[in-house]
Design a protein around this motif. Structure first.
Motif, mmCIF file in Angstrom:
data_model
loop_
_atom_site.group_PDB
_atom_site.id
_atom_site.type_symbol
_atom_site.label_atom_id
_atom_site.label_comp_id
_atom_site.label_asym_id
_atom_site.label_seq_id
_atom_site.Cartn_x
_atom_site.Cartn_y
_atom_site.Cartn_z
ATOM 1 N N ALA A 214 0.844 -1.199 0.000
ATOM 2 C CA ALA A 214 0.000 0.000 0.000
ATOM 3 C C ALA A 214 0.875 1.242 0.000
ATOM 4 C CB ALA A 214 -0.908 0.014 1.219
ATOM 5 N N GLN A 215 0.492 2.222 -0.783
ATOM 6 C CA GLN A 215 1.206 3.486 -0.816
ATOM 7 C C GLN A 215 0.474 4.574 -0.040
ATOM 8 O OE1 GLN A 215 2.932 4.593 -4.421
ATOM 9 N NE2 GLN A 215 3.545 2.524 -4.908
ATOM 10 N N GLU A 216 -0.825 4.369 0.150
ATOM 11 C CA GLU A 216 -1.639 5.306 0.923
ATOM 12 C C GLU A 216 -2.860 4.558 1.397
ATOM 13 O OE1 GLU A 216 -4.301 9.283 0.121
ATOM 14 O OE2 GLU A 216 -2.386 9.114 -0.917
ATOM 15 N N LEU A 217 -3.345 4.901 2.562
ATOM 16 C CA LEU A 217 -4.553 4.298 3.110
ATOM 17 C C LEU A 217 -5.572 5.405 3.323
ATOM 18 C CD1 LEU A 217 -5.972 1.805 4.288
ATOM 19 C CD2 LEU A 217 -4.900 2.354 6.479
ATOM 20 N N ARG A 218 -6.779 5.220 2.778
ATOM 21 C CA ARG A 218 -7.838 6.213 2.925
ATOM 22 C C ARG A 218 -9.052 5.575 3.573
ATOM 23 N NH1 ARG A 218 -8.063 10.070 -2.424
ATOM 24 N NH2 ARG A 218 -5.855 10.649 -2.360
ATOM 25 N N PHE A 219 -9.695 6.338 4.458
ATOM 26 C CA PHE A 219 -10.946 5.942 5.068
ATOM 27 C C PHE A 219 -11.998 6.929 4.580
ATOM 28 C CE2 PHE A 219 -7.559 4.714 7.881
ATOM 29 C CZ PHE A 219 -7.873 3.406 8.199
ATOM 30 N N ALA A 220 -13.121 6.439 4.090
ATOM 31 C CA ALA A 220 -14.180 7.310 3.586
ATOM 32 C C ALA A 220 -15.407 7.187 4.487
ATOM 33 C CB ALA A 220 -14.546 6.932 2.160
ATOM 34 N N PHE A 221 -15.976 8.326 4.899
ATOM 35 C CA PHE A 221 -17.141 8.373 5.766
ATOM 36 C C PHE A 221 -18.212 9.228 5.110
ATOM 37 C CE2 PHE A 221 -13.427 7.810 8.375
ATOM 38 C CZ PHE A 221 -13.781 6.746 9.185
ATOM 39 N N VAL A 222 -19.466 8.830 5.256
ATOM 40 C CA VAL A 222 -20.595 9.601 4.749
ATOM 41 C C VAL A 222 -21.279 10.272 5.932
ATOM 42 C CG1 VAL A 222 -22.825 9.488 3.580
ATOM 43 C CG2 VAL A 222 -20.915 8.046 2.790
ATOM 44 N N PHE A 223 -21.442 11.592 5.877
ATOM 45 C CA PHE A 223 -22.074 12.368 6.933
ATOM 46 C C PHE A 223 -23.276 13.096 6.372
ATOM 47 C CE2 PHE A 223 -17.728 11.983 8.430
ATOM 48 C CZ PHE A 223 -17.903 11.721 9.778
ATOM 49 N N ASP A 224 -24.418 12.984 7.048
ATOM 50 C CA ASP A 224 -25.587 13.771 6.661
ATOM 51 C C ASP A 224 -25.290 15.254 6.821
ATOM 52 O OD1 ASP A 224 -27.161 11.500 6.097
ATOM 53 O OD2 ASP A 224 -27.701 11.318 8.218
ATOM 54 N N ASN A 225 -24.585 15.610 7.887
ATOM 55 C CA ASN A 225 -24.216 16.994 8.144
ATOM 56 C C ASN A 225 -22.761 17.199 7.711
ATOM 57 O OD1 ASN A 225 -23.588 19.530 9.098
ATOM 58 N ND2 ASN A 225 -24.380 19.186 11.152
ATOM 59 N N HIS A 226 -22.569 17.381 6.437
ATOM 60 C CA HIS A 226 -21.222 17.530 5.866
ATOM 61 C C HIS A 226 -20.500 18.733 6.470
ATOM 62 C CE1 HIS A 226 -18.099 17.007 2.858
ATOM 63 N NE2 HIS A 226 -18.212 18.275 2.522
ATOM 64 N N GLU A 227 -21.201 19.850 6.623
ATOM 65 C CA GLU A 227 -20.587 21.054 7.196
ATOM 66 C C GLU A 227 -20.146 20.812 8.640
ATOM 67 O OE1 GLU A 227 -19.605 23.869 5.709
ATOM 68 O OE2 GLU A 227 -20.263 22.929 3.855
ATOM 69 N N GLY A 228 -20.964 20.103 9.411
ATOM 70 C CA GLY A 228 -20.598 19.781 10.784
ATOM 71 C C GLY A 228 -19.362 18.903 10.850
ATOM 72 N N ALA A 229 -19.260 17.941 9.945
ATOM 73 C CA ALA A 229 -18.075 17.077 9.890
ATOM 74 C C ALA A 229 -16.843 17.891 9.527
ATOM 75 C CB ALA A 229 -18.289 15.946 8.888
ATOM 76 N N LEU A 230 -16.988 18.825 8.591
ATOM 77 C CA LEU A 230 -15.861 19.694 8.247
ATOM 78 C C LEU A 230 -15.442 20.542 9.434
ATOM 79 C CD1 LEU A 230 -16.717 20.933 4.646
ATOM 80 C CD2 LEU A 230 -14.812 19.463 5.348
ATOM 81 N N ARG A 231 -16.416 21.102 10.163
ATOM 82 C CA ARG A 231 -16.078 21.892 11.357
ATOM 83 C C ARG A 231 -15.277 21.047 12.344
ATOM 84 N NH1 ARG A 231 -21.097 23.828 10.651
ATOM 85 N NH2 ARG A 231 -22.021 22.499 12.235
ATOM 86 N N LEU A 232 -15.716 19.803 12.569
ATOM 87 C CA LEU A 232 -15.046 18.948 13.537
ATOM 88 C C LEU A 232 -13.638 18.558 13.079
ATOM 89 C CD1 LEU A 232 -15.132 17.291 16.167
ATOM 90 C CD2 LEU A 232 -16.111 15.420 14.819
ATOM 91 N N PHE A 233 -13.519 17.971 11.917
ATOM 92 C CA PHE A 233 -12.230 17.422 11.486
ATOM 93 C C PHE A 233 -11.269 18.469 10.931
ATOM 94 C CE2 PHE A 233 -14.984 13.707 11.561
ATOM 95 C CZ PHE A 233 -14.217 12.871 12.346
ATOM 96 N N ARG A 234 -11.783 19.418 10.174
ATOM 97 C CA ARG A 234 -10.907 20.439 9.603
ATOM 98 C C ARG A 234 -10.630 21.553 10.605
ATOM 99 N NH1 ARG A 234 -13.810 23.527 5.226
ATOM 100 N NH2 ARG A 234 -14.680 24.418 7.106
ATOM 101 N N ASP A 235 -11.692 22.087 11.219
ATOM 102 C CA ASP A 235 -11.533 23.269 12.064
ATOM 103 C C ASP A 235 -11.110 22.939 13.494
ATOM 104 O OD1 ASP A 235 -12.377 24.535 9.746
ATOM 105 O OD2 ASP A 235 -14.432 24.774 10.448
ATOM 106 N N VAL A 236 -11.728 21.938 14.110
ATOM 107 C CA VAL A 236 -11.366 21.584 15.487
ATOM 108 C C VAL A 236 -10.031 20.847 15.523
ATOM 109 C CG1 VAL A 236 -12.001 20.186 17.499
ATOM 110 C CG2 VAL A 236 -13.742 21.584 16.361
ATOM 111 N N PHE A 237 -9.852 19.834 14.656
ATOM 112 C CA PHE A 237 -8.628 19.036 14.686
ATOM 113 C C PHE A 237 -7.536 19.565 13.758
ATOM 114 C CE2 PHE A 237 -11.663 15.550 15.985
ATOM 115 C CZ PHE A 237 -11.320 15.620 17.317
ATOM 116 N N GLY A 238 -7.848 20.578 12.953
ATOM 117 C CA GLY A 238 -6.835 21.218 12.126
ATOM 118 C C GLY A 238 -6.321 20.385 10.970
ATOM 119 N N LEU A 239 -7.146 19.454 10.446
ATOM 120 C CA LEU A 239 -6.703 18.647 9.313
ATOM 121 C C LEU A 239 -6.714 19.490 8.039
ATOM 122 C CD1 LEU A 239 -8.505 15.263 10.020
ATOM 123 C CD2 LEU A 239 -6.258 16.039 10.783
#
Length: 130
Positions: A4-29
Motif C-alpha cells: 500500500a502506498q496510501e490508506l484512505r478511510f471514507a465516511f458519509v455524513f448527513d451533516n457535511h458542514e458539521g463534519a468539516l467543522r469537527l475534522f478540519r476546524d477543530v482538529f486542524g486537518l
C-alpha cells in the motif's frame, strides 16, 4: 504482496458542514482535495499517517455507485490522539458532538472520552498517560 502506498478511510455524513467543522476546524486537518457532483460534496483531509474523506450522502452514494454499483452504508469509530483532553473535549462539544461517557483512565494509562457526533459516528479522544 501489493504494498500500500496510501490508506484512505471514507465516511458519509448527513451533516457535511458539521463534519468539516469537527475534522478540519477543530482538529486542524488540512484540505487536500474537494469534490462536487450534481450538488453533492466530498473532501479529502490530510491526517498525520493517512487521509480521511468526508462526503455528504449524495456524494457517498455517487462513490458507492462508481466503486460497488450500489449504495453501501457504513459507520465506524474514530480515535484521535490529542494533547489536552479537557480542551479537546470542549472543542468537540462546541462542534456538536455529545459525550457518550465521562472521561476515564484506561488500563494502559491513557485518558479517554467517547463522543457521538450528530451523524452517529463514535469518536474517542485520547491523551497519552504521563
Amino acid at each position: 504482496m501489493t504494498r500500500a502506498q496510501e490508506l484512505r478511510f471514507a465516511f458519509v455524513f448527513d451533516n457535511h458542514e458539521g463534519a468539516l467543522r469537527l475534522f478540519r476546524d477543530v482538529f486542524g486537518l488540512q484540505t487536500m482535495e474537494e469534490f462536487e457532483h450534481e450538488g453533492s460534496r466530498g473532501v479529502i483531509l490530510r491526517v498525520p499517517s493517512a487521509t480521511l474523506e468526508l462526503f455528504d450522502p449524495g456524494y457517498g452514494r455517487h462513490v458507492d455507485d462508481v466503486e460497488v454499483g450500489h449504495p453501501v452504508d457504513s459507520r465506524v469509530r474514530i480515535a484521535v490522539k490529542i494533547d489536552d483532553l479537557d480542551e479537546a473535549s470542549a472543542a468537540v462539544v462546541s462542534a456538536g458532538a455529545k459525550p457518550e461517557a465521562d472521561k476515564v483512565v484506561t488500563p494502559w494509562g491513557d485518558h479517554n472520552q467517547r463522543f457521538r457526533t450528530g451523524d452517529g459516528l463514535q469518536l474517542t479522544l485520547f491523551q497519552g498517560g504521563e
